[in-house]
Design a protein around this motif. Structure first.
Motif, PDB file in Angstrom:
ATOM      1  N   HIS A 277       0.838  -1.209   0.000  1.00 27.70           N
ATOM      2  CA  HIS A 277       0.000   0.000   0.000  1.00 27.70           C
ATOM      3  C   HIS A 277       0.868   1.251   0.000  1.00 27.70           C
ATOM      4  CE1 HIS A 277      -3.276   2.733   1.101  1.00 27.70           C
ATOM      5  NE2 HIS A 277      -2.458   3.224   2.016  1.00 27.70           N
ATOM      6  N   LEU A 278       1.906   1.253   0.805  1.00 23.76           N
ATOM      7  CA  LEU A 278       2.765   2.443   0.880  1.00 23.76           C
ATOM      8  C   LEU A 278       3.557   2.635  -0.408  1.00 23.76           C
ATOM      9  CD1 LEU A 278       3.277   4.634   2.972  1.00 23.76           C
ATOM     10  CD2 LEU A 278       5.323   3.408   3.655  1.00 23.76           C
ATOM     11  N   LEU A 279       3.986   1.548  -1.030  1.00 22.73           N
ATOM     12  CA  LEU A 279       4.714   1.652  -2.292  1.00 22.73           C
ATOM     13  C   LEU A 279       3.824   2.231  -3.387  1.00 22.73           C
ATOM     14  CD1 LEU A 279       6.695  -1.717  -2.243  1.00 22.73           C
ATOM     15  CD2 LEU A 279       7.609   0.583  -1.891  1.00 22.73           C
ATOM     16  N   ALA A 280       2.532   1.923  -3.352  1.00 22.68           N
ATOM     17  CA  ALA A 280       1.605   2.496  -4.327  1.00 22.68           C
ATOM     18  C   ALA A 280       1.541   4.012  -4.185  1.00 22.68           C
ATOM     19  CB  ALA A 280       0.214   1.894  -4.154  1.00 22.68           C
ATOM     20  N   GLN A 281       1.614   4.510  -2.944  1.00 27.35           N
ATOM     21  CA  GLN A 281       1.629   5.958  -2.732  1.00 27.35           C
ATOM     22  C   GLN A 281       2.904   6.568  -3.314  1.00 27.35           C
ATOM     23  OE1 GLN A 281      -1.347   6.828  -1.262  1.00 27.35           O
ATOM     24  NE2 GLN A 281      -1.589   4.604  -1.235  1.00 27.35           N
ATOM     25  N   ALA A 282       4.021   5.868  -3.166  1.00 27.24           N
ATOM     26  CA  ALA A 282       5.293   6.367  -3.688  1.00 27.24           C
ATOM     27  C   ALA A 282       5.289   6.429  -5.208  1.00 27.24           C
ATOM     28  CB  ALA A 282       6.439   5.481  -3.199  1.00 27.24           C
ATOM     29  N   VAL A 283       4.728   5.402  -5.865  1.00 24.94           N
ATOM     30  CA  VAL A 283       4.683   5.384  -7.332  1.00 24.94           C
ATOM     31  C   VAL A 283       3.879   6.563  -7.860  1.00 24.94           C
ATOM     32  CG1 VAL A 283       3.813   4.111  -9.334  1.00 24.94           C
ATOM     33  CG2 VAL A 283       5.023   2.894  -7.513  1.00 24.94           C
ATOM     34  N   SER A 284       2.860   6.958  -7.113  1.00 27.21           N
ATOM     35  CA  SER A 284       1.994   8.052  -7.561  1.00 27.21           C
ATOM     36  C   SER A 284       2.727   9.383  -7.630  1.00 27.21           C
ATOM     37  CB  SER A 284       0.784   8.177  -6.629  1.00 27.21           C
ATOM     38  OG  SER A 284       1.176   8.648  -5.342  1.00 27.21           O
ATOM     39  N   LEU A 285       3.929   9.467  -7.057  1.00 27.05           N
ATOM     40  CA  LEU A 285       4.682  10.726  -7.065  1.00 27.05           C
ATOM     41  C   LEU A 285       5.340  11.014  -8.408  1.00 27.05           C
ATOM     42  CD1 LEU A 285       6.536  10.519  -3.627  1.00 27.05           C
ATOM     43  CD2 LEU A 285       4.430  11.745  -4.169  1.00 27.05           C
ATOM     44  N   GLY A 286       5.516   9.992  -9.243  1.00 26.50           N
ATOM     45  CA  GLY A 286       6.291  10.158 -10.474  1.00 26.50           C
ATOM     46  C   GLY A 286       5.838  11.316 -11.331  1.00 26.50           C
TER      47      GLY A 286
END
Length: 433
Positions: free
Chosen positions: A77-86
């Motif tokens: 779940h947290l990695l999905a938030q990080a990917v959204s930053l691109g």
């Protein structure tokens, strides 16, 4: 802490609106008033700087495995938030603000050991491929056994309803492979990249075929041979430590399975890979090629005419710590090489949702056995974190469609064009009696 909070607000919005909580190095917890799936634990004041500079998944991964930050709860779940930053960081104004704030954080270097994989040989040569495979698979049979299913199948399972256990889903997957290959008693199956022998043993036991399995990992071969003997099919299953390129076409196979292996081949070597399989296969034979492919590339990766993609590939966490020399291609590129070798493509099934489910179960089991793995000395904390991060990130990538896993059925027709396949797929889909 003020600068770190400003950064988090700039990247993820106000604390009360975020999809996760944050715990700082002094114990302060902030986030929305409701429970969230994950908590980001920043262990040191310089954590965000080490996570985001230089920007790459390698920097983020090293910050995690060496303890600058932790994740309580659902890492995927947290990695999905990080990917959204691109896409957000492609805005020059936002990127400039983020960069300035990162430079305002403490910048003490963290001495980090480098990955153990080393080879002076060019990529995808036989010696280097053997070293790369052993780097990944020889972590330890007991380590893998704690979180894989009882057959130790290290590839995507098949969840017919989504309610199956991992053991049930892996059995369904193995049976679907045998059905797609239309295995018949007495046939000779070549299993390229046989792992711990799950498919070879299942096919021999349930379909009466002879199986030659090959692997580059001595640790896997030892277990596969012992398991074949224990299952009562030691006379039908032969496990060899051998590169597929070293197989002589003096032995021809009725069917070939390659499951979770061609990711290690490399696009440049793909013509040789399919040409070798074509030589080894009898006319009228079938090949089941199962592996991970690239799917939807996030828009931000295309920035700079491919420069950003090349940069990110050069600083890949998985390349450095998990699968050295692993290389994903698009399905169209893979199938084109198969066609050039002479194969006819008869079927392709994308199972990416199944792999997300498989990986989530692996992660759940890995996390459950965390302390046991450390207490038994099977791995250290860094290795545990490498596998937790790699499998959680992969699950998120499959779920989001950035990567897929495809089973492609290839035929080597007789000279007259006869492939010997039925007119429908009923024999694959119907349950066995």
């Amino acid at each position: 802490m003020f600068t770190t909070r400003r950064l988090l607000t700039l990247l993820f919005g106000p604390a009360v609106q975020r999809q996760f909580h944050v715990r700082y190095w002094d114990g302060t917890l902030e986030g929305p008033p409701r429970p969230t799936p994950a908590t980001l634990v920043l262990k040191v004041p310089q954590a965000l700087r080490r996570m985001l500079l230089p920007p790459s998944d390698l920097a983020l991964g090293e910050a995690y495995i060496f303890g600058d930050f932790d994740v309580e709860g659902n890492l995927e779940h947290l990695l999905a938030q990080a990917v959204s930053l691109g896409d957000k960081l492609l805005n020059p104004l936002v990127a400039a603000q983020v960069f300035a704030l990162l430079l305002g954080l403490p910048g003490e270097p963290r001495p980090a050991p480098r990955p153990a994989f080393e080879s002076r040989n060019p990529a995808h040569t036989k010696d280097r491929d053997a070293s790369a495979i052993r780097y990944h698979y020889d972590v330890g049979n007991d380590f893998y056994a704690t979180w894989l299913d009882e057959k130790m199948v290290y590839s995507c399972a098949y969840f017919a309803t989504g309610e199956e256990t991992l053991e049930e889903a892996q059995t369904i997957k193995l049976d679907r492979i045998c059905r797609k290959l239309r295995l018949k008693e007495g046939e000779h199956l070549l299993d390229i990249g046989c792992g711990w022998g799950g498919l070879a043993i299942y096919a021999a036991k349930n379909y009466g075929v002879r199986v030659t399995g090959i692997t580059l990992s001595p640790a896997q071969a030892e277990v596969a041979r012992a398991r074949a003997e224990a299952a009562g099919v030691g006379d039908k299953v032969s496990i060899e430590i051998r590169d597929y390129r070293d197989l002589e076409p003096t032995t021809r196979y009725d069917k070939v399975a390659s499951v979770g292996m061609f990711e290690h081949v490399g696009l440049a070597k793909m013509p040789q890979y399919f040409a070798q399989i074509y030589r080894l296969l009898k006319p009228g034979g079938l090949v089941l090629n199962h592996g991970i492919v690239k799917e939807i590339t996030p828009a931000f990766v295309h920035w700079g005419f491919g420069l950003l993609e090349r940069y990110l590939n050069s600083r890949s966490f998985i390349q450095n710590y998990v699968f050295p020399d692993g290389e994903l291609s698009r399905l169209s590129e893979v199938n084109l090489r198969a066609e050039h070798a002479g194969f006819e493509i008869r079927d392709a099934e994308n199972m990416r949702e199944h792999y997300a489910l498989t990986l989530r179960e692996w992660v759940r089991r890995l996390e459950t056995h965390h302390q046991e793995l450390l207490d038994r000395g099977l791995v250290d904390e860094v290795t545990y974190r490498i596998w937790r991060l790699y499998m959680s990130g992969s699950a998120q990538s499959f779920a989001a469609g950035r990567i897929g896993v495809v089973q492609t059925l290839l035929a080597k027709p007789w000279p007259g064009g006869e492939a010997g396949l039925p007119l429908n797929r009923r024999d694959i889909e119907l349950e066995r009696a």
